[in-house]
Every structure is written in C-alpha cells, then in structure tokens.
Design a protein around this motif. Structure first.
Motif, short mmCIF file in Angstrom:
data_model
loop_
_atom_site.label_atom_id
_atom_site.label_comp_id
_atom_site.label_asym_id
_atom_site.label_seq_id
_atom_site.Cartn_x
_atom_site.Cartn_y
_atom_site.Cartn_z
N ALA A 165 43.45 44.96 42.96
CA ALA A 165 43.39 46.32 43.27
C ALA A 165 42.87 46.41 44.97
CB ALA A 165 42.35 47.10 42.49
N LEU A 166 41.64 45.52 45.05
CA LEU A 166 41.22 45.40 46.42
C LEU A 166 42.06 44.71 47.58
CD1 LEU A 166 38.57 45.25 48.07
CD2 LEU A 166 38.15 43.01 47.35
N THR A 167 43.03 44.02 46.94
CA THR A 167 44.02 43.41 47.66
C THR A 167 45.09 44.63 48.38
OG1 THR A 167 43.86 41.53 46.45
CG2 THR A 167 46.10 41.79 48.05
N VAL A 168 45.41 45.40 47.38
CA VAL A 168 46.26 46.64 47.63
C VAL A 168 45.57 47.63 48.59
CG1 VAL A 168 47.24 48.90 46.80
CG2 VAL A 168 47.62 46.53 45.34
N THR A 169 44.32 47.65 48.43
CA THR A 169 43.48 48.50 49.34
C THR A 169 43.55 47.97 50.70
OG1 THR A 169 42.11 49.34 47.52
CG2 THR A 169 41.21 49.49 49.66
N VAL A 170 43.06 46.66 50.63
CA VAL A 170 43.06 46.23 52.18
C VAL A 170 44.55 46.07 52.95
CG1 VAL A 170 42.50 44.03 53.38
CG2 VAL A 170 40.94 44.82 51.55
N ARG A 213 40.06 38.33 33.69
CA ARG A 213 41.02 39.04 33.66
C ARG A 213 40.73 40.46 34.33
NH1 ARG A 213 44.98 41.82 29.05
NH2 ARG A 213 46.72 42.23 30.44
N LEU A 214 39.60 41.11 34.06
CA LEU A 214 38.87 42.01 34.70
C LEU A 214 38.78 41.77 36.15
CD1 LEU A 214 36.56 43.38 32.02
CD2 LEU A 214 38.65 44.50 32.57
N LEU A 215 38.20 40.76 36.47
CA LEU A 215 38.01 40.24 37.84
C LEU A 215 39.17 40.35 38.71
CD1 LEU A 215 35.68 39.61 39.73
CD2 LEU A 215 35.86 37.03 39.09
N LEU A 216 40.23 39.62 38.02
CA LEU A 216 41.65 39.60 38.57
C LEU A 216 42.33 40.99 38.96
CD1 LEU A 216 44.03 37.80 39.48
CD2 LEU A 216 44.97 38.05 37.21
N LEU A 274 51.13 44.02 38.80
CA LEU A 274 50.89 44.32 37.30
C LEU A 274 51.54 42.84 36.57
CD1 LEU A 274 52.36 48.09 37.05
CD2 LEU A 274 50.04 47.12 36.81
N ALA A 275 52.60 42.30 37.09
CA ALA A 275 52.86 41.05 36.42
C ALA A 275 51.72 39.96 36.48
CB ALA A 275 54.23 40.81 37.08
N LEU A 276 51.30 39.83 37.76
CA LEU A 276 50.12 38.90 37.98
C LEU A 276 49.24 38.85 36.86
CD1 LEU A 276 49.22 36.37 39.54
CD2 LEU A 276 48.34 37.82 41.26
N ALA A 277 48.49 40.23 36.73
CA ALA A 277 47.52 40.47 35.81
C ALA A 277 47.94 40.57 34.45
CB ALA A 277 46.81 41.62 36.17
N PHE A 278 49.28 40.47 34.03
CA PHE A 278 49.93 40.40 32.58
C PHE A 278 49.53 41.65 32.14
CE2 PHE A 278 46.88 36.90 32.70
CZ PHE A 278 45.94 37.43 31.65
N LEU A 279 49.67 42.85 32.84
CA LEU A 279 49.28 44.14 32.12
C LEU A 279 50.75 45.03 31.89
CD1 LEU A 279 46.86 45.42 34.88
CD2 LEU A 279 46.23 45.09 32.55
N PRO A 280 50.54 45.96 30.96
CA PRO A 280 51.79 46.49 30.60
C PRO A 280 52.67 46.95 31.71
CG PRO A 280 50.03 47.13 29.12
CD PRO A 280 49.51 46.54 30.34
N PRO A 281 53.74 47.02 31.93
CA PRO A 281 54.91 46.45 30.85
C PRO A 281 55.20 44.76 31.02
CG PRO A 281 56.14 47.37 32.70
CD PRO A 281 54.60 47.39 33.05
N PHE A 282 54.34 44.12 31.72
CA PHE A 282 54.44 42.66 31.99
C PHE A 282 53.44 41.99 31.01
CE2 PHE A 282 55.50 44.85 35.91
CZ PHE A 282 56.85 44.38 35.98
N GLY A 302 47.09 52.84 33.72
CA GLY A 302 47.87 54.30 33.22
C GLY A 302 49.60 53.82 33.57
N VAL A 303 49.85 53.55 34.74
CA VAL A 303 51.16 53.69 35.39
C VAL A 303 52.16 52.64 34.43
CG1 VAL A 303 52.73 52.95 37.06
CG2 VAL A 303 50.63 54.22 37.68
N GLY A 304 51.56 51.41 34.37
CA GLY A 304 52.61 50.39 33.45
C GLY A 304 52.86 50.73 32.06
N ARG A 305 52.16 51.66 31.58
CA ARG A 305 52.35 52.11 30.17
C ARG A 305 53.71 53.19 30.00
NH1 ARG A 305 48.63 50.18 26.74
NH2 ARG A 305 46.61 49.29 27.80
N TYR A 306 53.99 53.47 31.13
CA TYR A 306 55.03 54.67 31.41
C TYR A 306 56.34 53.74 31.87
CZ TYR A 306 51.42 58.05 30.63
OH TYR A 306 50.48 58.68 29.87
N LEU A 307 56.12 52.58 31.99
CA LEU A 307 57.32 51.86 32.93
C LEU A 307 58.09 51.17 31.48
CD1 LEU A 307 55.98 50.18 36.02
CD2 LEU A 307 57.52 52.27 35.82
N PRO A 308 59.43 50.96 31.64
CA PRO A 308 60.15 50.18 30.42
C PRO A 308 59.91 48.64 30.59
CG PRO A 308 61.56 50.53 32.13
CD PRO A 308 60.26 51.22 32.45
#
Length: 300
Positions: A227-232, A219-222, A182-190, A262-268
C-alpha cells in the motif's frame, strides 16, 4: 533519515498501521471490529505448543518465516514518508523494491518445500504460478513511473507527481500494479496458495506457534508495504494540503491497504493457469501500451 523524532513518528505510524490492518482484515471476514483480537491471537500463538513436522527440512523450515517478514521490511525501508524521511535513501530505490518483492516468492516456496507435506507443497507451487503471472505487469508498471521521473529514486518519483499524480497520468499502470499487489500478497481473489477451503492453509498449513505468528505478521507487513508502494509511485506520496507530509502518506497508505481487503472480494477468482493466460494475453500487452503511452507523453 535526518530527524530522529521524525524516524520515531514514522515507525510508530507504520506499526500502528500494521495493527489497524489486522483489525480491518478480521472485520472484512467476520464483520466485527475486535481491536484487542490481534494481541490475543499473538499471545495464543506464542504460548501454543510447537508441532514440528517429522521430516521437515530444518534450514528452510526455520528460515522461511524470517525471510518472509524481512522481505517486506526491506522494501518499506527505501520508501519515503516525507521529503526528508526515507529510512534508506537509495538512488536505485525502485529497483530495490522490486528485487525485495521477488524474495516473497522465495520465502513461500521455501515454506512449502520445508514441511514435506502435500498441501504446503501445492500452495508453494501455486504461488510460483502467480509470480509468473504478476511479475511482468508489476515490473513494467513501476518502470513507467521511473520513466516519467527520469530517476529510480522514490523521492524523485514523488516530486515528479507534483502537478499530476500517476494514477491519472498512467491509469493503466496503476490498475495493473494494484492487481499485481493483490496477487503478491495472495489476497482474494488470488488467495489460492493458502486456500483454507481446500489446502487447509496451504504454504503455512503446518507451521505453528511463533513461526506461524511470523508468517501472519509478515503478511500484514507486506500488505502495508505494498500500500505504501502504491502511495509513493501512484498517489503523490506525501503531497497534500494542511497536514504534514508523513500524515498524508499514512492516510493514503491506510486507505489503499483497507481497499485491498474489500476490492478483491468482488473480483472473480481465476485459477493459477487462468491467471497465466490472463497475464500473457492481456496484462503484459497492456503494460507495454502503458509504457508506450508514457513515452509519447514525455516526447510531447
């Protein structure tokens, strides 16, 4: 890649996944499933007038969007979609993935520096702060999966999860890698590097037209690649009943990517200085405990 038809299917699935992420991202923000919006937005950016900063660093200004896009593509190239379907079969694939992700920071700093603007510069330095916070947990979580497989070949890491996926075998490592993604893709909350509310877009605030489109596509490709990295590395890759291997990889990857929105939007939210404190006090020691845990299990 042994079969050209398999290569074509994988590329179509990957491209379709990226398009679906663009739709899901807008839905997570606006609550609307606008399937045609990514095409309209791409055409709008391509046809929009290019506004170039007067004192921009030309080399960095032109290179940053391309490097950002290429980084995610290179990392995805070594991750397998099925037993015989990595684009590039590298024996040091896990190390290559981590090295490729490091250049996301390079591209972000280049973009922040290039436009010679305050908001972009602040966004770039904020991302550097996030890098220092997430880099060690990310690397150490991947290291634990390599320890279990006794190989850095991504396909071998997938087969090592035949009896038990790494999300169960090392849940601490999975949690740390998920947050680091999440931080690498600078998605909420990062999302401080591109905070629209205070930096008006941050790093890419002054990129327009095709260059802005490259950043958005990158960013979408990242996100898809993470997500593919998590899967593998944590979800057993292509393993699953009934369906072909690449179909399982696609479904798992799309679900993980959708969860990012979804998950990141519920994290502080944590400021970049608080992220550093959290990383060095809690995340890095937890990553060391995870490595110790995997080592003990391997010895037993």
């Amino acid at each position: 890649m042994e079969n050209p038809l398999t290569l074509l299917v994988v590329l179509l699935l990957f491209g379709g996944g990226v398009y679906a992420l663009a739709v899901l991202e807008y839905w997570s923000v606006a609550g609307q499933l606008a399937w045609g919006r990514p095409v309209r937005l791409a055409l709008h950016l391509l046809l929009k007038e290019e506004i170039r900063p007067r004192q921009a660093d030309t080399v960095f200004y032109e290179t940053a969007p391309v490097l950002f896009l290429a980084t995610a593509a290179l990392a995805a190239a070594v991750l397998p979609w099925s037993a015989n379907a990595p684009l590039l079969g590298l024996a040091t694939g896990a190390l290559f993935v981590n090295a490729a992700f490091a250049y996301v920071m390079v591209a972000m700093l280049m973009g922040g520096w290039a436009v010679n603007g305050v908001y972009a510069m602040l966004g770039g330095w904020r991302f550097l702060g996030q890098l220092i916070a997430y880099s060690m947990p990310l690397v150490m979580a991947l290291t634990a999966t390599v320890m279990r497989a006794e190989s850095m070949l991504p396909a071998r890491i997938v087969t090592s999860q035949r009896e038990l996926w790494n999300i169960v075998y090392q849940p601490i490592g999975f949690g740390l890698f998920y947050l680091a993604a999440l931080a690498l893709a600078f998605l909420p909350p990062f999302d401080f590097p591109v905070a629209a509310g205070e930096l008006a877009g941050g790093v890419w605030a002054e990129f327009t037209g095709a260059r802005r489109l490259l950043f958005r596509l990158g960013r979408l490709l990242l996100i898809m690649t993470l997500a593919l990295t998590v899967t593998v590395f944590f979800l057993g890759g292509w393993q699953g009943p009934w369906l072909p291997g690449f179909a399982w990889t696609f479904l798992k990857t799309l679900l993980v990517a959708a969860s990012f929105f979804g998950v990141g939007r519920y994290l502080p939210r944590l400021r970049y200085d608080q992220q550093l404190e959290w990383s060095w006090k809690y995340a890095t020691p937890a990553a060391l405990v995870n490595i110790l845990w995997v080592g003990i299990l391997l010895l037993l």
